[in-house]
Motif scaffolding. Structure first.
Motif, PDB file in Angstrom:
ATOM      1  N   ALA A 120       0.820  -1.210   0.000  1.00 44.85           N
ATOM      2  CA  ALA A 120       0.000   0.000   0.000  1.00 44.85           C
ATOM      3  C   ALA A 120       0.854   1.260   0.000  1.00 44.85           C
ATOM      4  N   THR A 121       1.913   1.275   0.815  1.00 44.21           N
ATOM      5  CA  THR A 121       2.768   2.460   0.843  1.00 44.21           C
ATOM      6  C   THR A 121       3.575   2.591  -0.444  1.00 44.21           C
ATOM      7  N   ALA A 122       4.003   1.475  -1.020  1.00 46.04           N
ATOM      8  CA  ALA A 122       4.702   1.539  -2.308  1.00 46.04           C
ATOM      9  C   ALA A 122       3.772   2.075  -3.391  1.00 46.04           C
ATOM     10  N   MET A 123       2.506   1.639  -3.382  1.00 44.26           N
ATOM     11  CA  MET A 123       1.547   2.118  -4.373  1.00 44.26           C
ATOM     12  C   MET A 123       1.240   3.592  -4.162  1.00 44.26           C
ATOM     13  N   ALA A 124       1.224   4.026  -2.898  1.00 36.23           N
ATOM     14  CA  ALA A 124       1.020   5.442  -2.615  1.00 36.23           C
ATOM     15  C   ALA A 124       2.162   6.282  -3.188  1.00 36.23           C
ATOM     16  N   CYS A 125       3.395   5.839  -2.956  1.00 28.45           N
ATOM     17  CA  CYS A 125       4.553   6.565  -3.483  1.00 28.45           C
ATOM     18  C   CYS A 125       4.553   6.568  -5.007  1.00 28.45           C
ATOM     19  N   ALA A 126       4.144   5.448  -5.606  1.00 28.89           N
ATOM     20  CA  ALA A 126       4.072   5.375  -7.066  1.00 28.89           C
ATOM     21  C   ALA A 126       2.966   6.278  -7.595  1.00 28.89           C
ATOM     22  N   GLY A 127       1.834   6.310  -6.908  1.00 24.17           N
ATOM     23  CA  GLY A 127       0.753   7.194  -7.322  1.00 24.17           C
ATOM     24  C   GLY A 127       1.177   8.644  -7.281  1.00 24.17           C
ATOM     25  N   GLN A 128       1.907   9.018  -6.231  1.00 25.02           N
ATOM     26  CA  GLN A 128       2.391  10.397  -6.128  1.00 25.02           C
ATOM     27  C   GLN A 128       3.368  10.723  -7.248  1.00 25.02           C
ATOM     28  N   ALA A 129       4.317   9.829  -7.495  1.00 22.71           N
ATOM     29  CA  ALA A 129       5.323  10.085  -8.536  1.00 22.71           C
ATOM     30  C   ALA A 129       4.680  10.168  -9.913  1.00 22.71           C
ATOM     31  N   LEU A 130       3.743   9.269 -10.189  1.00 24.92           N
ATOM     32  CA  LEU A 130       3.071   9.287 -11.491  1.00 24.92           C
ATOM     33  C   LEU A 130       2.134  10.483 -11.615  1.00 24.92           C
ATOM     34  N   GLY A 131       1.481  10.866 -10.522  1.00 23.62           N
ATOM     35  CA  GLY A 131       0.635  12.046 -10.555  1.00 23.62           C
ATOM     36  C   GLY A 131       1.437  13.292 -10.867  1.00 23.62           C
ATOM     37  N   LEU A 133       4.342  13.313 -12.522  1.00 25.30           N
ATOM     38  CA  LEU A 133       4.887  13.210 -13.875  1.00 25.30           C
ATOM     39  C   LEU A 133       3.828  13.386 -14.955  1.00 25.30           C
ATOM     40  N   LEU A 134       2.658  12.774 -14.751  1.00 25.82           N
ATOM     41  CA  LEU A 134       1.646  12.731 -15.806  1.00 25.82           C
ATOM     42  C   LEU A 134       0.574  13.805 -15.681  1.00 25.82           C
ATOM     43  N   GLN A 135       0.502  14.455 -14.524  1.00 27.40           N
ATOM     44  CA  GLN A 135      -0.441  15.556 -14.326  1.00 27.40           C
ATOM     45  C   GLN A 135      -1.898  15.144 -14.559  1.00 27.40           C
ATOM     46  N   VAL A 136      -2.231  13.922 -14.173  1.00 29.06           N
ATOM     47  CA  VAL A 136      -3.618  13.463 -14.277  1.00 29.06           C
ATOM     48  C   VAL A 136      -4.416  13.910 -13.062  1.00 29.06           C
ATOM     49  N   ALA A 137      -3.754  13.965 -11.904  1.00 26.81           N
ATOM     50  CA  ALA A 137      -4.379  14.404 -10.664  1.00 26.81           C
ATOM     51  C   ALA A 137      -3.274  14.900  -9.739  1.00 26.81           C
ATOM     52  N   GLN A 228     -10.776   7.199 -17.008  1.00 27.35           N
ATOM     53  CA  GLN A 228     -10.050   6.011 -17.435  1.00 27.35           C
ATOM     54  C   GLN A 228      -8.547   6.192 -17.266  1.00 27.35           C
ATOM     55  N   ARG A 229      -8.047   7.368 -17.566  1.00 22.04           N
ATOM     56  CA  ARG A 229      -6.610   7.621 -17.397  1.00 22.04           C
ATOM     57  C   ARG A 229      -6.206   7.514 -15.925  1.00 22.04           C
ATOM     58  N   LEU A 230      -7.099   7.941 -15.051  1.00 22.03           N
ATOM     59  CA  LEU A 230      -6.818   7.840 -13.627  1.00 22.03           C
ATOM     60  C   LEU A 230      -6.802   6.374 -13.183  1.00 22.03           C
ATOM     61  N   GLU A 263       3.727   2.301 -21.867  1.00 23.14           N
ATOM     62  CA  GLU A 263       3.477   2.668 -23.265  1.00 23.14           C
ATOM     63  C   GLU A 263       2.123   3.348 -23.436  1.00 23.14           C
ATOM     64  N   ARG A 264       1.162   3.004 -22.604  1.00 17.44           N
ATOM     65  CA  ARG A 264      -0.151   3.643 -22.688  1.00 17.44           C
ATOM     66  C   ARG A 264      -0.051   5.140 -22.433  1.00 17.44           C
ATOM     67  N   PHE A 265       0.909   5.515 -21.589  1.00 23.16           N
ATOM     68  CA  PHE A 265       1.130   6.928 -21.291  1.00 23.16           C
ATOM     69  C   PHE A 265       2.305   7.504 -22.077  1.00 23.16           C
ATOM     70  N   GLU A 266       2.797   6.736 -23.050  1.00 25.83           N
ATOM     71  CA  GLU A 266       3.920   7.155 -23.900  1.00 25.83           C
ATOM     72  C   GLU A 266       5.143   7.524 -23.065  1.00 25.83           C
ATOM     73  N   LEU A 267       5.404   6.727 -22.023  1.00 22.17           N
ATOM     74  CA  LEU A 267       6.559   6.964 -21.165  1.00 22.17           C
ATOM     75  C   LEU A 267       7.774   6.220 -21.713  1.00 22.17           C
ATOM     76  N   PRO A 268       8.864   6.898 -21.954  1.00 23.90           N
ATOM     77  CA  PRO A 268      10.087   6.213 -22.391  1.00 23.90           C
ATOM     78  C   PRO A 268      10.711   5.446 -21.235  1.00 23.90           C
ATOM     79  N   LEU A 269      11.660   4.577 -21.567  1.00 23.93           N
ATOM     80  CA  LEU A 269      12.337   3.794 -20.528  1.00 23.93           C
ATOM     81  C   LEU A 269      12.961   4.689 -19.454  1.00 23.93           C
ATOM     82  N   SER A 270      13.514   5.803 -19.881  1.00 21.99           N
ATOM     83  CA  SER A 270      14.175   6.692 -18.919  1.00 21.99           C
ATOM     84  C   SER A 270      13.188   7.218 -17.884  1.00 21.99           C
ATOM     85  N   SER A 271      11.957   7.494 -18.298  1.00 20.43           N
ATOM     86  CA  SER A 271      10.943   7.995 -17.364  1.00 20.43           C
ATOM     87  C   SER A 271      10.510   6.903 -16.393  1.00 20.43           C
TER      88      SER A 271
END
Length: 311
Positions: A120-131, A133-137, A228-230, A263-271
């Motif tokens: 749960a905490t790993a998913m929280a940190c990932a949600g924050q980082a992706l949010g 980077l991707l500016q979805v929320a 859906q993106r969220l 790939e769905r978010f067009e993220l390169p390997l570096s991202s």
């Protein structure tokens, strides 16, 4: 009172009123209540948050994310910080931390509470980082949504420990587990999570994202729809969380799926490499604050490159 559209309203009312579901308490419950007051005096809220070092530290960290705070670094809790992060995010963060610290053990012997909170905490940190980077929320809200996305499993382990333990012994995961949950209880853990979040006054957008993130393709929504993106973002956050808690063999097997989600978010390997590295350090830090079993992962770039080449 709003009735839950996610599970039978009478069933949810019985669960909630029996006080067996995870729920906030103490000073953080007070902070949540204050954030909903129309006549809130912000200095009073500042004083409450200052008295909670874990919550205060997390809000300061979020306020210092570059895309949130343009320029100066924030070093203390103030009215400006609360306005920058947003009262909705403050309320949600207070809820998330309260649950993380209070619902760490229970009566369901077959439910691995340490692994649940580590993921749960790993998913929280990932949600924050992706949010971020991707500016979805907003990143602060994505941290909380990621942390709560699996809260329905904890709810079932708390409310129906014996029967849920028997179900878990079968070893089903993912969609198969949700199918079994619906057969036994009449609802699955994602429906319960959405119902709990609705009861805690989360926006419907986030409740629906949690409901569908286990299988976004079945939502019926267009892939360009924000909802859906969220859900897809949460799906990817969950995959990163699985990578975090996996052993080496399982981790390698998860990487092709992570690449496909990127790939769905067009993220390169570096991202993807950047996000995983950021999540690893943030997850380790969060684990240290709350005594959750976490670790700093080894660099994932070479493994991602190998998985991409193999695919």
């Amino acid at each position: 009172m709003t009735k839950s559209p996610y599970i039978d309203p009478q069933t949810f009312t019985q669960l909630r009123d029996s006080e067996v579901l995870p729920a906030p308490s103490g000073v953080r419950l007070r902070i949540m209540q204050m954030c909903q007051q129309e006549d809130l005096a912000l200095p009073d809220l500042v004083a409450q948050v200052q008295g909670d070092p874990v919550l205060a530290g997390r809000l300061i960290q979020i306020a210092n994310i570059p895309n949130v705070n343009k320029g100066r670094m924030i070093a203390s809790v103030s009215v400006d910080l609360l306005l920058m992060v947003g009262l909705h995010a403050v309320r949600q963060m207070a809820l998330a931390i309260s649950l993380t610290e209070s619902a760490r053990r229970g009566d369901c012997k077959e439910f691995d509470y340490d692994t649940f909170w580590a993921r749960a905490t790993a998913m929280a940190c990932a949600g924050q980082a992706l949010g971020d980077l991707l500016q979805v929320a907003p990143p602060a809200e994505m941290f909380t949504i990621g942390l709560l996305a699996g809260i329905g499993q904890l709810g079932l382990a708390s409310a129906r420990p014996r029967r849920y333990g028997e179900l878990l012994l079968g070893g089903a995961q993912g969609r198969a587990l949700r199918d079994e949950e619906r057969e036994v209880f009449g609802f699955d853990h994602l429906s319960l999570a959405a119902a709990m979040m609705q009861d805690w006054h989360f926006p419907r957008l986030f409740c629906e994202a949690v409901l569908h993130h286990g299988d976004p393709g079945a939502s019926g929504l267009d892939e360009d729809d924000r909802q859906q993106r969220l859900s897809r973002l949460l799906e990817m956050a969950g995959c990163i969380a699985d990578v975090c808690i996996a052993d080496d063999a399982r981790r390698a097997a998860l990487l092709p799926g992570l690449l496909a989600l990127g790939e769905r978010f067009e993220l390169p390997l570096s991202s993807l490499e950047y996000v995983c590295g950021r999540v690893s350090w943030d997850w380790s830090e969060w684990g240290g604050l709350l005594g959750i079993p976490t670790r700093v992962l080894r660099e994932i770039g070479p493994e991602l490159a190998a998985a991409a080449q193999a695919g």
